[in-house]
Motif scaffolding. Structure first.
Motif, PDB file in Angstrom:
ATOM      1  N   THR A   1     -12.429   0.058  16.286  1.00 58.35           N
ATOM      2  CA  THR A   1     -11.465  -0.954  16.684  1.00 58.35           C
ATOM      3  C   THR A   1     -11.515  -1.139  18.194  1.00 58.35           C
ATOM      4  N   HIS A   2     -11.074  -2.313  18.617  1.00 60.56           N
ATOM      5  CA  HIS A   2     -10.944  -2.618  20.043  1.00 60.56           C
ATOM      6  C   HIS A   2      -9.494  -2.405  20.449  1.00 60.56           C
ATOM      7  N   VAL A   3      -9.284  -1.961  21.676  1.00 64.65           N
ATOM      8  CA  VAL A   3      -7.946  -1.863  22.242  1.00 64.65           C
ATOM      9  C   VAL A   3      -7.895  -2.807  23.427  1.00 64.65           C
ATOM     10  N   ALA A   4      -6.982  -3.766  23.364  1.00 56.76           N
ATOM     11  CA  ALA A   4      -6.852  -4.742  24.443  1.00 56.76           C
ATOM     12  C   ALA A   4      -5.564  -4.546  25.245  1.00 56.76           C
ATOM     13  N   ARG A   5      -4.582  -3.880  24.645  1.00 58.54           N
ATOM     14  CA  ARG A   5      -3.284  -3.675  25.299  1.00 58.54           C
ATOM     15  C   ARG A   5      -2.838  -2.224  25.128  1.00 58.54           C
ATOM     16  N   ASP A   6      -2.069  -1.762  26.080  1.00 59.21           N
ATOM     17  CA  ASP A   6      -1.535  -0.397  26.006  1.00 59.21           C
ATOM     18  C   ASP A   6      -0.769  -0.161  24.709  1.00 59.21           C
ATOM     19  N   SER A   7      -0.073  -1.186  24.228  1.00 60.78           N
ATOM     20  CA  SER A   7       0.735  -1.060  23.014  1.00 60.78           C
ATOM     21  C   SER A   7      -0.115  -0.794  21.768  1.00 60.78           C
ATOM     22  N   GLU A   8      -1.420  -0.998  21.848  1.00 61.37           N
ATOM     23  CA  GLU A   8      -2.310  -0.798  20.696  1.00 61.37           C
ATOM     24  C   GLU A   8      -2.936   0.596  20.655  1.00 61.37           C
ATOM     25  N   ILE A   9      -2.777   1.371  21.719  1.00 59.66           N
ATOM     26  CA  ILE A   9      -3.490   2.639  21.838  1.00 59.66           C
ATOM     27  C   ILE A   9      -3.094   3.644  20.761  1.00 59.66           C
TER      28      ILE A   9
ATOM     29  N   VAL B   1     -17.552   8.409  11.376  1.00 62.58           N
ATOM     30  CA  VAL B   1     -17.660   8.033  12.785  1.00 62.58           C
ATOM     31  C   VAL B   1     -16.776   6.813  13.030  1.00 62.58           C
ATOM     32  N   PHE B   2     -15.981   6.886  14.097  1.00 68.03           N
ATOM     33  CA  PHE B   2     -15.059   5.814  14.447  1.00 68.03           C
ATOM     34  C   PHE B   2     -15.146   5.587  15.946  1.00 68.03           C
ATOM     35  N   VAL B   3     -15.385   4.335  16.344  1.00 67.59           N
ATOM     36  CA  VAL B   3     -15.474   3.980  17.763  1.00 67.59           C
ATOM     37  C   VAL B   3     -14.213   3.236  18.168  1.00 67.59           C
ATOM     38  N   LEU B   4     -13.534   3.768  19.156  1.00 68.06           N
ATOM     39  CA  LEU B   4     -12.391   3.108  19.750  1.00 68.06           C
ATOM     40  C   LEU B   4     -12.854   2.604  21.120  1.00 68.06           C
ATOM     41  N   ALA B   5     -12.980   1.292  21.248  1.00 72.68           N
ATOM     42  CA  ALA B   5     -13.510   0.689  22.474  1.00 72.68           C
ATOM     43  C   ALA B   5     -12.363   0.103  23.281  1.00 72.68           C
ATOM     44  N   ALA B   6     -12.275   0.532  24.536  1.00 73.80           N
ATOM     45  CA  ALA B   6     -11.214   0.054  25.417  1.00 73.80           C
ATOM     46  C   ALA B   6     -11.817  -0.466  26.707  1.00 73.80           C
TER      47      ALA B   6
END
Length: 190
Positions: free
Chosen positions: A132-140, A153-158
């Motif tokens: 998943t992508h994180v675009a805002r602090d509220s999504e972290i 495997v899970f990619v968290l892209a910020a």
């Protein structure tokens, strides 16, 4: 936000570069914490390979949490195939600032520090992983929970502002410890 979510079986694998400094500033570790890091060698790309090894070695419900910048991730991203092949349980936190930050901020007149990445989550999915992508602090928090509960495997892209700079460690009085001083800067007393 990550530290309280870590279990005693988790292994945190930190890549090399500004990401090392950010992790050392941000993580709150306990005596039971296990952290793998490549010290002083500049081995960008270490984090993903260490995470694969930790996941295979620990097995079962153990997770490897890989903290990596976009530059370090590009050094060994092909190893996503190895992680998938061996059924690794990895959470990759990819901090993307489009920059080799430690080089850009740490050396005068450094050239070639801007880097082009890709859609890290699409890349992970191409290998058979998720993310998943994180675009805002509220999504972290929700993204961390999704990544930590993933069975593979899970990619968290910020995305991160390239102007943010991780400062080198100093003692509480502001004096750099001698073992961290660059060669030639240390003055012997007496």
């Amino acid at each position: 936000m990550l530290s309280p979510r870590l279990s005693a079986r988790d292994v945190v694998c930190v890549d090399t570069g500004d990401i090392t400094l950010w992790a050392s500033i941000s993580l709150r570790l306990t005596r039971r914490s296990v952290v793998l890091s490549s010290e002083r060698l500049g081995t960008m790309g270490y984090g993903l390979c260490a995470g694969i090894a930790a996941s295979i070695e620990r097995g079962g419900d153990a997770r490897a949490i890989v903290i990596v910048g976009d530059g370090g991730f590009q050094m060994t991203l092909n190893e996503l195939g190895t992680a998938i092949q061996h059924g690794c349980r990895l959470l990759l936190l990819v901090i993307d600032n489009g920059l080799l930050g430690r080089v850009e901020h740490g050396f005068k007149n450094a050239k070639g520090c801007e880097i082009t990445g890709c859609d890290w989550v699409a890349l992970a999915r191409a290998y058979g992983a998720d993310g998943t992508h994180v675009a805002r602090d509220s999504e972290i928090e929700a993204a961390l929970d999704a990544g930590l509960s993933a069975k593979g495997v899970f990619v968290l892209a910020a995305r991160c502002d390239p102007a943010l700079r991780a400062e080198m460690a100093k003692t509480s009085d502001g004096i750099m410890p001698p073992w961290l001083e660059p060669p030639g800067n240390h003055v012997e007393s007496g």
